[in-house]
Design a protein around this motif. Structure first.
Motif, mmCIF file in Angstrom:
data_model
loop_
_atom_site.group_PDB
_atom_site.id
_atom_site.type_symbol
_atom_site.label_atom_id
_atom_site.label_comp_id
_atom_site.label_asym_id
_atom_site.label_seq_id
_atom_site.Cartn_x
_atom_site.Cartn_y
_atom_site.Cartn_z
ATOM 1 N N MET A 1 -9.688 -14.173 4.203
ATOM 2 C CA MET A 1 -10.296 -12.909 3.790
ATOM 3 C C MET A 1 -9.199 -11.865 3.521
ATOM 4 O O MET A 1 -9.225 -11.146 2.515
ATOM 5 C CB MET A 1 -11.241 -12.417 4.877
ATOM 6 C CG MET A 1 -12.241 -11.406 4.385
ATOM 7 S SD MET A 1 -13.488 -11.141 5.628
ATOM 8 C CE MET A 1 -12.542 -10.203 6.804
ATOM 9 N N THR A 2 -8.219 -11.816 4.418
ATOM 10 C CA THR A 2 -7.128 -10.835 4.251
ATOM 11 C C THR A 2 -6.335 -11.112 2.975
ATOM 12 O O THR A 2 -6.026 -10.185 2.205
ATOM 13 C CB THR A 2 -6.174 -10.885 5.473
ATOM 14 O OG1 THR A 2 -6.967 -10.753 6.641
ATOM 15 C CG2 THR A 2 -5.138 -9.794 5.429
ATOM 16 N N GLY B 1 -6.669 -9.062 -4.282
ATOM 17 C CA GLY B 1 -7.610 -8.291 -5.107
ATOM 18 C C GLY B 1 -7.078 -6.898 -5.406
ATOM 19 O O GLY B 1 -7.214 -6.372 -6.502
ATOM 20 N N ASP B 2 -6.459 -6.285 -4.390
ATOM 21 C CA ASP B 2 -5.964 -4.913 -4.557
ATOM 22 C C ASP B 2 -4.685 -4.828 -5.397
ATOM 23 O O ASP B 2 -4.478 -3.833 -6.097
ATOM 24 C CB ASP B 2 -5.679 -4.279 -3.182
ATOM 25 C CG ASP B 2 -6.972 -3.890 -2.467
ATOM 26 O OD1 ASP B 2 -8.025 -3.821 -3.147
ATOM 27 O OD2 ASP B 2 -6.937 -3.676 -1.234
ATOM 28 N N ARG C 1 -8.311 -9.997 0.013
ATOM 29 C CA ARG C 1 -8.323 -8.531 -0.132
ATOM 30 C C ARG C 1 -7.018 -8.024 -0.725
ATOM 31 O O ARG C 1 -7.014 -7.222 -1.655
ATOM 32 C CB ARG C 1 -8.485 -7.877 1.238
ATOM 33 C CG ARG C 1 -9.904 -7.765 1.628
ATOM 34 C CD ARG C 1 -10.081 -6.596 2.600
ATOM 35 N NE ARG C 1 -11.422 -6.691 3.113
ATOM 36 C CZ ARG C 1 -11.754 -6.601 4.391
ATOM 37 N NH1 ARG C 1 -10.829 -6.367 5.292
ATOM 38 N NH2 ARG C 1 -12.993 -6.704 4.760
ATOM 39 N N ILE C 2 -5.912 -8.482 -0.142
ATOM 40 C CA ILE C 2 -4.600 -7.978 -0.612
ATOM 41 C C ILE C 2 -4.394 -8.366 -2.078
ATOM 42 O O ILE C 2 -4.003 -7.538 -2.907
ATOM 43 C CB ILE C 2 -3.457 -8.502 0.292
ATOM 44 C CG1 ILE C 2 -3.618 -7.955 1.719
ATOM 45 C CG2 ILE C 2 -2.093 -8.120 -0.277
ATOM 46 C CD1 ILE C 2 -2.602 -8.484 2.732
ATOM 47 N N GLU D 1 0.827 -1.206 0.000
ATOM 48 C CA GLU D 1 0.000 0.000 0.000
ATOM 49 C C GLU D 1 0.869 1.267 0.000
ATOM 50 O O GLU D 1 0.602 2.229 -0.717
ATOM 51 C CB GLU D 1 -0.903 -0.014 1.239
ATOM 52 C CG GLU D 1 -1.966 1.063 1.226
ATOM 53 C CD GLU D 1 -2.787 1.062 2.518
ATOM 54 O OE1 GLU D 1 -2.760 0.053 3.259
ATOM 55 O OE2 GLU D 1 -3.412 2.083 2.795
#
Ligand SMILES: O=P(O)(O)OC[C@H]1O[C@H](O[C@H]2O[C@H](CO)[C@@H](O)[C@H](O)[C@H]2O)[C@H](O)[C@@H](O)[C@@H]1O
Ligand SMILES: O=c1ccn([C@@H]2O[C@H](COP(=O)(O)OP(=O)(O)O)[C@@H](O)[C@H]2O)c(=O)[nH]1
Length: 495
Positions: free
Chosen positions: A326-327, A333-334, A330-331, A292
């Motif tokens: 889930m984490t 996906g981003d 998400r990561i 990020e």
């Protein structure tokens, strides 16, 4: 019935029954990894559970060891293994990372199953034999066995941490557990701090006197005997990892792994049972933030996370899996692109050959445990790095940190610090990698699993030959210790 002079008693046999009931496969975890080579050369017997409920199998020989299966019913598995062992003792002894549950029915089952293991060991051990009991699932066995068979010499090794007194004191059965362990002549721990915590609990709860590593224990005849409680840090069969790492087909497999990931500049690796003690969430948080922040990119580096299935019916493990998956989703996906991934997540268990290929492919090994008895993966990684390259990022809260001060030591709770050390590992110049890796490899080769078992069994054999008092005196006098490379970290003691 076949009897043996040397008997190991552990919750698990080295092999589990396959789900189809037809064959056997290697049991999970570091305890089996460590004891397998010891038993192969010892010609002893191994008493343990076959890994499935209601499976009754006659004793049989496997890979040079006589295996004696102990049957656990579905209710035993639920109350003794999933309940008291893995939902009471495991979280309590790992510093209450998850909340321990205290249930009297679980304790009753624990006592009953410990009795069954003790009886199986008593039946299979020859006159004046040596029995080596393993780990927290069987803490009552030493005392039970001594009562059944006073002729035996009994050792116990504790593979997980022993907590500071202020935490241990929560256990409603704290006295019975200490008395159970003190049935052994030698009680081994991973770290000096664990042995210290145990001695303190004994002084506080039982009011027994301790002197250096000796503990004065009242005996059945109204006198006292001496039990020894000290650190024997466990290790690996380093040479077998070196041999695998030298094989052309494993080196080729490491290249394929790299190519399969799109040839990123760096590969980061985590290998853990899917357990809340291993700090997988903290690792993912740090890696997600580095992506990020733009300090790392997926073309530059990929994290491969092996999370092998473990204790899948215990609620805390079910929740952990959901959170981690889930984490990861998400990561990925981003940050994933069509050619590169942020995290290659593998909820699987691999054979040793594939593990070594992964170790060879990995530029950075991440061991971020919040608490861990030892962590053999850290040692396996450095043993496999025959090129003296690669960087080990290692949690101060893993037992391995006492011996592996040349790793990049981290506090996994300090996410900024962890991020900085991950970047330092990614960017570390080859010369520094070599300097650190050589020191780490020297330690692991100089103190391998054979040294571990020899040190422990030599201490035990002194008890076999002498009175407990003379034995304890000799061992304390001769003690050259497996001297840690640096001082152990301070333990918080709220007691
Ligand atoms: O038998 P399971 O419930 O499937 O769990 C696997 C093993 O996990 C633990 O391993 C520990 O022993 C390792 C070797 O000493 C050590 O490196 C690690 O830090 C410990 O967590 C557990 O202690 C074993 O009893 C289990 O078999
Ligand atoms: O897919 C896997 C994951 C782990 N392991 C082995 O399991 C052991 C894990 O031991 P460690 O002490 O690191 O942790 P534990 O699982 O015992 O807590 C090590 O020998 C790993 O190489 C394996 O063979 N295959």
């Amino acid at each position: 019935m076949t009897q043996a002079d040397f008997v190991v008693v552990a919750n698990r046999l080295p092999v589990d029954r396959t789900p189809d009931g037809e064959g056997w496969r290697r049991s999970p975890g570091g305890l089996v990894t460590a004891l397998e080579p010891v038993m192969r050369s010892a010609e002893g017997a191994w008493v343990g559970w076959a890994g499935q409920a209601d499976v009754t199998v006659d004793p049989f020989d496997f890979d040079g060891t006589h295996l004696v299966p102990v049957t656990l019913s579905a209710s035993d598995v639920q109350l003794y293994y999933e309940g008291f062992s893995n939902d009471t003792i495991w979280p309590l002894y790992h510093d209450v990372i998850a909340e321990p549950t205290y249930k009297r029915a679980w304790w009753d089952a624990y006592v009953k199953v410990n009795q069954r293991f003790a009886q199986a060991a008593a039946d299979v051990t020859a006159d004046s034999g040596i029995v080596w009991v393993q780990d927290y699932q069987l803490q009552l066995v030493p005392k039970m066995l001594r009562e059944m068979r006073p002729d035996l010499t009994i050792g116990y090794f504790h593979h997980i941490p022993f907590p500071a007194y202020g935490l241990y004191a929560q256990l409603p059965w704290r006295k019975q557990v200490l008395e159970g362990l003190l049935g052994a002549d030698v009680i081994g721990f991973q770290r000096v701090a664990d042995a210290g915590n145990f001695a303190r609990a004994v002084r506080r709860q039982l009011r027994y006197e301790t002197k250096a590593s000796g503990i004065l224990v009242p005996d059945a005849e109204g006198g006292t005997r001496v039990a020894l409680a000290k650190a024997f840090p466990i290790s690996i069969d380093a040479e077998s990892y070196i041999e695998l790492a030298q094989k052309p087909e494993i080196q080729q497999r490491a290249k394929e792994i790299r190519e399969g990931l799109g040839n990123p500049r760096k590969i980061l690796l985590g290998v853990d049972r899917l357990d809340y003690t291993k700090g997988i969430r903290h690792r993912l948080k740090a890696w997600g933030e580095l992506l990020e922040d733009g300090r790392a990119s997926v073309e530059d580096a990929t994290l491969v996370q092996v999370a092998s299935p473990s204790r899948e019916r215990v609620e805390a493990y079910v929740q952990l899996r959901d959170e981690i998956e889930m984490t990861v989703g998400r990561i990925n996906g981003d940050y994933d692109t069509t050619t590169h991934t942020a995290i290659r997540y593998l909820h699987q268990s691999y054979p040793r050959e594939e593990m070594v290929a992964l170790f060879l492919a990995a530029d950075v090994m991440l061991v971020t445990a919040l608490r861990d008895g030892m962590n053999l993966v850290a040692k396996e990684y450095v043993a496999s790095r025959i090129d003296n390259r690669g960087v080990l990022v290692l949690s101060e809260f893993a037992g391995a940190a006492d011996e592996m001060g040349s790793a990049l030591l981290i506090n996994p709770h300090d996410i900024d610090g962890l991020k900085d050390q991950i970047m330092r590992a990614i960017d570390m110049p080859a010369a520094e990698q070599g300097r650190r890796m050589r020191a780490l490899r020297k330690r692991v080769r100089d103190h391998d699993v054979e040294d571990w078992s020899q040190d422990f069994l030599e201490a035990l054999s002194v008890f076999h030959e002498k009175s407990s008092r003379a034995a304890a005196e000799q061992i304390t006098r001769d003690d050259d210790g497996s001297t840690p490379e640096r001082e152990p970290i301070d333990e918080t003691d709220a007691g």
